[in-house]
Structure formats: structure tokens, C-alpha cells
Write a protein that holds these residues in place. Structure first.
Motif, PDB file in Angstrom:
ATOM      1  N   GLU A 278      -3.298   1.415  -3.330  1.00 59.74           N
ATOM      2  CA  GLU A 278      -3.346   2.187  -2.089  1.00 59.74           C
ATOM      3  C   GLU A 278      -4.705   2.018  -1.416  1.00 59.74           C
ATOM      4  O   GLU A 278      -5.675   1.553  -2.039  1.00 59.74           O
ATOM      5  CB  GLU A 278      -3.121   3.661  -2.381  1.00 59.74           C
ATOM      6  N   THR A 279      -4.762   2.419  -0.148  1.00 58.93           N
ATOM      7  CA  THR A 279      -6.049   2.463   0.553  1.00 58.93           C
ATOM      8  C   THR A 279      -6.493   3.889   0.844  1.00 58.93           C
ATOM      9  O   THR A 279      -7.672   4.131   1.117  1.00 58.93           O
ATOM     10  CB  THR A 279      -5.995   1.679   1.877  1.00 58.93           C
ATOM     11  N   ASP A 280      -5.571   4.859   0.845  1.00 58.45           N
ATOM     12  CA  ASP A 280      -5.875   6.269   1.096  1.00 58.45           C
ATOM     13  C   ASP A 280      -6.628   6.402   2.428  1.00 58.45           C
ATOM     14  O   ASP A 280      -6.156   5.908   3.442  1.00 58.45           O
ATOM     15  CB  ASP A 280      -6.655   6.839  -0.084  1.00 58.45           C
TER      16      ASP A 280
ATOM     17  N   THR B  93      -1.570   5.621   2.529  1.00 60.02           N
ATOM     18  CA  THR B  93      -2.689   5.416   3.453  1.00 60.02           C
ATOM     19  C   THR B  93      -2.669   6.474   4.540  1.00 60.02           C
ATOM     20  O   THR B  93      -1.607   7.014   4.880  1.00 60.02           O
ATOM     21  CB  THR B  93      -2.650   4.019   4.082  1.00 60.02           C
TER      22      THR B  93
ATOM     23  N   VAL C 181      -8.202  -4.566  -2.114  1.00 63.22           N
ATOM     24  CA  VAL C 181      -7.908  -3.806  -3.333  1.00 63.22           C
ATOM     25  C   VAL C 181      -7.114  -4.667  -4.306  1.00 63.22           C
ATOM     26  O   VAL C 181      -7.414  -4.725  -5.505  1.00 63.22           O
ATOM     27  CB  VAL C 181      -7.142  -2.512  -2.997  1.00 63.22           C
TER      28      VAL C 181
ATOM     29  N   GLY D 240      -6.994   3.073  -5.754  1.00 60.08           N
ATOM     30  CA  GLY D 240      -7.556   2.682  -4.477  1.00 60.08           C
ATOM     31  C   GLY D 240      -8.877   1.960  -4.635  1.00 60.08           C
ATOM     32  O   GLY D 240      -9.169   1.367  -5.687  1.00 60.08           O
ATOM     33  N   GLU D 241      -9.695   2.039  -3.622  1.00 60.10           N
ATOM     34  CA  GLU D 241     -10.960   1.292  -3.576  1.00 60.10           C
ATOM     35  C   GLU D 241     -11.864   1.615  -4.767  1.00 60.10           C
ATOM     36  O   GLU D 241     -12.490   0.735  -5.335  1.00 60.10           O
ATOM     37  CB  GLU D 241     -11.678   1.601  -2.266  1.00 60.10           C
TER      38      GLU D 241
ATOM     39  N   HIS E 267      -1.774   9.765  -7.032  1.00 59.13           N
ATOM     40  CA  HIS E 267      -2.464   8.823  -6.149  1.00 59.13           C
ATOM     41  C   HIS E 267      -3.979   8.928  -6.327  1.00 59.13           C
ATOM     42  O   HIS E 267      -4.518   9.954  -6.720  1.00 59.13           O
ATOM     43  CB  HIS E 267      -2.043   9.057  -4.689  1.00 59.13           C
ATOM     44  N   GLY E 268      -4.655   7.814  -6.053  1.00 63.35           N
ATOM     45  CA  GLY E 268      -6.116   7.770  -6.133  1.00 63.35           C
ATOM     46  C   GLY E 268      -6.647   8.100  -7.509  1.00 63.35           C
ATOM     47  O   GLY E 268      -7.697   8.750  -7.636  1.00 63.35           O
TER      48      GLY E 268
ATOM     49  N   ILE F 144      -5.789  -3.377   2.090  1.00 60.87           N
ATOM     50  CA  ILE F 144      -5.066  -3.378   0.816  1.00 60.87           C
ATOM     51  C   ILE F 144      -5.184  -4.729   0.106  1.00 60.87           C
ATOM     52  O   ILE F 144      -5.165  -4.792  -1.128  1.00 60.87           O
ATOM     53  CB  ILE F 144      -3.583  -3.000   1.027  1.00 60.87           C
TER      54      ILE F 144
ATOM     55  N   ASP G 150       0.860  -1.187   0.000  1.00 58.47           N
ATOM     56  CA  ASP G 150       0.000   0.000   0.000  1.00 58.47           C
ATOM     57  C   ASP G 150       0.895   1.235   0.000  1.00 58.47           C
ATOM     58  O   ASP G 150       1.575   1.500   0.994  1.00 58.47           O
ATOM     59  CB  ASP G 150      -0.886  -0.062   1.250  1.00 58.47           C
TER      60      ASP G 150
END
Length: 218
Positions: free
Chosen positions: A177-179, A13, A188, A158-159, A136-137, A185, A10
Motif C-alpha cells: 500500500e501507499t496509504d 491509499t 514500494v 507501506g513505505e 494495513h500499514g 506503489i 495498492d
């Protein structure tokens, strides 16, 4: 860094050290976050949402302190956001300062970007950084993804990832990532593997190779 990074999956996060189970690069909140655990990996940067003219220099000084101490494996998240209150001129200036720090300390830059892709690419073209950038994301369409990758920018999902983009992009430009999501993770990873029609362990290995190459290559 002497710590073992082979278990990291990940790359971004907001979870705590305990909740991330040692498998993540934790985003550290500037300018007055808690103590950094010596057994964890961190990134830190000046987020557009927290940026004001009044405390921009204070945040830069604190970020520089963490970098001097060698406490970070990445700068960020940093970037541009047209939906937040900070003036774009200020956002661009502070992003530029963080790009300079990323270059000076030879660390990748984790990017937050909302409705400001043209401005972001203009900064990259002007400053010509050699350190990796990771958006990211990412939730954009394949054509946007291609444009970013052509400009040397990695993408992290991410999700709520865009399935068509995830399905078609090259794995060597991809991170997970999980952010700020409570999802694990591993969930994901498994979902992305299904979307791509890929074996989970093959995808896990590819992501970890990307992480080693970008975040721990020194």
C-alpha cells in the motif's frame, strides 16, 4: 463489480483517482467525501480518529448507503487506536458494527490498529468473522506478525515497513500500500522485492493473486 481489477497493486491509499493512476483501492472519507468515480475501486469505514458519539450513527448510516449501492470493495479503514480521543468502549462498539457490515456484504475489512492488538483480537474472537481482515500499514515485529497471521489476519506494508518482518513472512499473507505517503506503489514493490531477495515480477504476480483472492473473489 464489472471493472477490470487485474492492474490493482495498492490496496490502501488516500491519493486521488488521478494520482493513483487506477492502480489502487482508494480510501473514501466518511461521512461527506466527494463523488465516487465509476472507474475506480474504493473502501470506506469509520476511522477511530474521526469517531465521536455525536456522529457515529450518521457515519454508520452513510457507510450502509454506500454498501447498499455496491460502491465498495472493502469496509474500512476501521479499528482501534489508544492514542486517539474516542473512548475505547465506543471504538469497540463501532468496530463491531463495521464487522457486521463486512460480514453482511461479504467484503474484507481493512484494519487500523494502534497499541490495541489484544482488544482487536478479542473482538475477532467474540464475533468470529469469516470475511478476511487486513491490518494495513503494519510495522510490527515478526512475532507479532505471526500471532496475527495465526488469527487469520493478513498484513499490508507501506513505505515504512519493518524489514525483518517483510523478509520472513509468507507472501500469500502479504499486501502492499501507499496509504498517505506520496511514494508510488512501484517504489514500494521494488523495495520489498529487494528486501525479500525476490524477483519483482514474481512478487507483483503474488500480490495481485492475493488481491484477487481477497477483494475480488465474488
Amino acid at each position: 463489480m464489472e471493472k477490470n481489477a487485474s492492474h490493482i497493486l495498492d490496496i490502501h491509499t488516500h491519493k486521488s483517482e488521478e494520482a493513483s493512476h487506477g492502480r489502487a483501492i482508494i480510501n473514501y472519507q466518511l461521512p461527506v467525501g466527494g463523488a465516487l468515480c465509476l472507474s475506480s475501486f474504493y473502501s470506506a469505514g469509520i476511522h477511530p480518529w474521526q469517531l465521536t458519539e455525536r456522529d457515529a450513527e450518521e457515519q454508520l448510516a452513510y457507510l450502509q448507503k454506500l454498501l447498499v449501492e455496491g460502491r465498495l470493495v472493502a469496509v474500512g479503514e476501521a479499528g482501534l487506536d489508544k492514542l486517539t480521543a474516542a473512548p475505547m468502549e465506543l471504538q469497540v462498539r463501532i468496530l463491531g458494527k463495521q464487522v457486521e457490515l463486512s460480514e453482511k456484504y461479504r467484503l474484507p475489512l481493512i484494519i487500523h490498529c494502534v497499541k490495541a492488538m489484544e482488544e482487536l483480537l478479542a473482538v475477532k474472537k467474540e464475533l468470529r468473522p469469516v470475511q478476511p481482515w487486513i491490518w494495513h500499514g503494519f510495522r510490527g515485529k515478526p512475532q507479532q506478525a505471526r500471532q496475527l497471521m495465526e488469527n487469520g489476519i493478513y498484513l499490508s506494508f507501506g513505505e515504512h515497513y519493518p524489514e525483518q518482518t517483510v523478509r520472513t513472512m509468507p507472501v500469500d499473507c502479504m499486501f502492499l500500500e501507499t496509504d498517505d505517503s506520496p511514494v508510488d506503489i512501484e517504489e514500494v514493490l521494488h523495495r520489498v522485492a529487494r528486501t525479500r531477495g525476490t524477483d519483482v515480477e514474481e512478487l507483483r504476480q503474488a500480490i495481485r493473486e492475493n488481491i484477487q483472492k481477497v477483494f475480488f473473489r465474488r
